[in-house]
Design an enzyme around this catalytic site. Structure first.
Site, mmCIF file in Angstrom:
data_model
loop_
_atom_site.group_PDB
_atom_site.id
_atom_site.type_symbol
_atom_site.label_atom_id
_atom_site.label_comp_id
_atom_site.label_asym_id
_atom_site.label_seq_id
_atom_site.Cartn_x
_atom_site.Cartn_y
_atom_site.Cartn_z
ATOM 1 N N HIS A 142 0.847 -1.202 0.000
ATOM 2 C CA HIS A 142 0.000 0.000 0.000
ATOM 3 C C HIS A 142 0.882 1.252 0.000
ATOM 4 C CE1 HIS A 142 -3.546 2.367 1.735
ATOM 5 N NE2 HIS A 142 -2.517 3.155 2.022
ATOM 6 N N GLU A 143 1.879 1.290 0.876
ATOM 7 C CA GLU A 143 2.745 2.477 0.973
ATOM 8 C C GLU A 143 3.648 2.616 -0.245
ATOM 9 O OE1 GLU A 143 2.108 4.664 3.171
ATOM 10 O OE2 GLU A 143 0.694 3.365 4.239
ATOM 11 N N HIS A 146 1.687 4.248 -2.846
ATOM 12 C CA HIS A 146 1.684 5.712 -2.664
ATOM 13 C C HIS A 146 2.933 6.326 -3.294
ATOM 14 C CE1 HIS A 146 -1.846 6.520 -0.326
ATOM 15 N NE2 HIS A 146 -1.472 5.845 0.745
ATOM 16 N N GLU A 193 -6.223 6.689 -1.013
ATOM 17 C CA GLU A 193 -6.110 5.524 -0.129
ATOM 18 C C GLU A 193 -6.736 4.289 -0.770
ATOM 19 O OE1 GLU A 193 -4.565 5.058 2.950
ATOM 20 O OE2 GLU A 193 -3.648 6.925 2.267
#
Length: 373
Positions: A142-143, A146, A193
């Site tokens: 997930h990060e 980003h 997100e």
């Protein structure tokens, strides 16, 4: 696949076999609203120059020094299992430069990716202690998502403006202006997100692990007391429940948040995992970074608008149903208005006239029976 061989500076990656996505563009997994905003920003002439100039005003150097001096940097000597997951995530998404990652002492489970020039990833001890290996892998993916999308730039600006709004709260007009920007950035970031959740699934390639991680963020360690299907039913109840007053309260509840609610995130991720778009990515058919420069801003906005139109049309939320009625000029809208507020929760009576052609090509509920976005 992750074969343990050196590639783009990533060597000794974990041996578990996962599909890899060479040259993947972040457009492959970005939520339509997130993607259209990013494409537009990337197309702005001088955008990079403006934000590099702005970086002198932002406390990025201070943040980097703070984490370097008062957190533990993930490496081959420290938190080695997290280091392996980080490098594996970068290998799968083909992010050539592995961003630094720190573990910060904080009992609140959290993770973030910040930075203007170079992204850095921070995870809290509360998160490390809460999640198992596969759940944590999805979070790190997930990060990294980003970082690949360039979200860290806007997250850093959001943190800065939020802090600035507190400092100038005594100046009414100044505070209102900044908070208007912060509110808009938060709306965008909530969509980002959802994009990063998709990136986490592409990295972990385990939908159940992603679901468990979100469920733990909502309910804590007691996984044996929770059920994914029941958790997803909460999202359905949240979307459909109540009347127009509840719809307004939902909006007010989410406005100050940087993240969507966890049940909503879980439902959105499961929905995306069942789409043809996701399957095409897993089959190796996805947009490449080399094509990003040719991306049309108009097409991105059109796709975003189409997504929202489909979302509004298929939503069970009372306010969204009202918007659909008004936008579509539903034949019974005038009758509902005449009957008053309660008319929006009851079906039209049989003696109300139906407009010519009304109902043709529609299902029993008056909506198109064709596929929805």
């Amino acid at each position: 696949m992750s074969d343990g061989h050196e590639h783009n500076g990533h060597e000794n990656v974990p041996s578990r076999q996962r599909r890899r996505f060479p040259g993947i563009s972040s457009r492959a997994y970005e939520h339509p609203a997130d993607r259209s905003a990013l494409v537009a920003l990337r197309k702005l002439t001088g955008f990079d120059t403006v934000f590099k100039a702005l970086s002198g005003l932002l406390p990025e150097r201070s943040l980097r020094l703070l984490f370097l001096s008062d957190s533990v940097r993930v490496s081959e000597q420290q938190f080695t299992h997290l280091n392996d997951m980080l490098r594996d995530a970068c290998y799968i998404l083909d992010l050539e430069k592995v961003p630094p990652m720190y573990v910060n002492q904080d009992p609140v489970p959290n993770a973030m990716c910040i930075g203007l020039d170079e992204p850095i990833i921070v995870v809290t001890t509360g998160l490390v202690e809460l999640l198992d290996e596969e759940e944590m892998r999805a979070v790190i993916g997930h990060e990294v998502g980003h970082a690949l999308s360039g979200h860290s730039v806007y997250r850093t600006i959001l943190l800065f403006l939020t802090s600035l709004a507190v400092r100038v709260a005594w100046i009414p007009l100044g505070n209102l202006a900044i908070m208007a920007i912060v509110t808009a950035l938060r709306e965008w970031f909530r969509k980002s997100e959802l994009s990063a959740d998709r990136a986490g699934l592409l990295v972990g390639q385990d939908l159940q692990a992603s679901m468990r991680g979100l469920m733990k963020l909502a309910g804590g360690h007691h996984l044996h007391e929770m059920n994914v299907d029941a958790f997803l039913k909460q999202a359905e109840e949240y979307e459909a429940g109540g009347d127009l007053r509840d719809s307004v309260l939902k909006i007010l509840n989410v406005l100050p948040r940087s993240h969507p609610f966890t049940t909503v995130r879980a439902a959105e991720l499961k929905k995306w995992a069942e789409t043809r778009d996701y399957q095409r990515i897993m089959d190796g058919h996805y947009p490449r970074r080399s094509e990003d420069k040719d991306t049309s801003v108009t097409d991105s906005f059109r796709e975003s608008a189409s997504h929202y139109a489909g979302h509004v049309k298929s939503s069970k939320d009372p306010l969204m149903k009202l918007v659909t009625d008004i936008a579509g000029g539903a034949g019974d809208l005038g009758g509902r208005v005449r009957r008053g507020f309660g008319g929006f929760t009851s079906a039209p009576s049989n003696d109300e006239p139906r407009r010519e052609g009304e109902g043709e090509g529609e299902g029993e509920d008056g909506n198109d029976t064709g596929p929805k976005a």
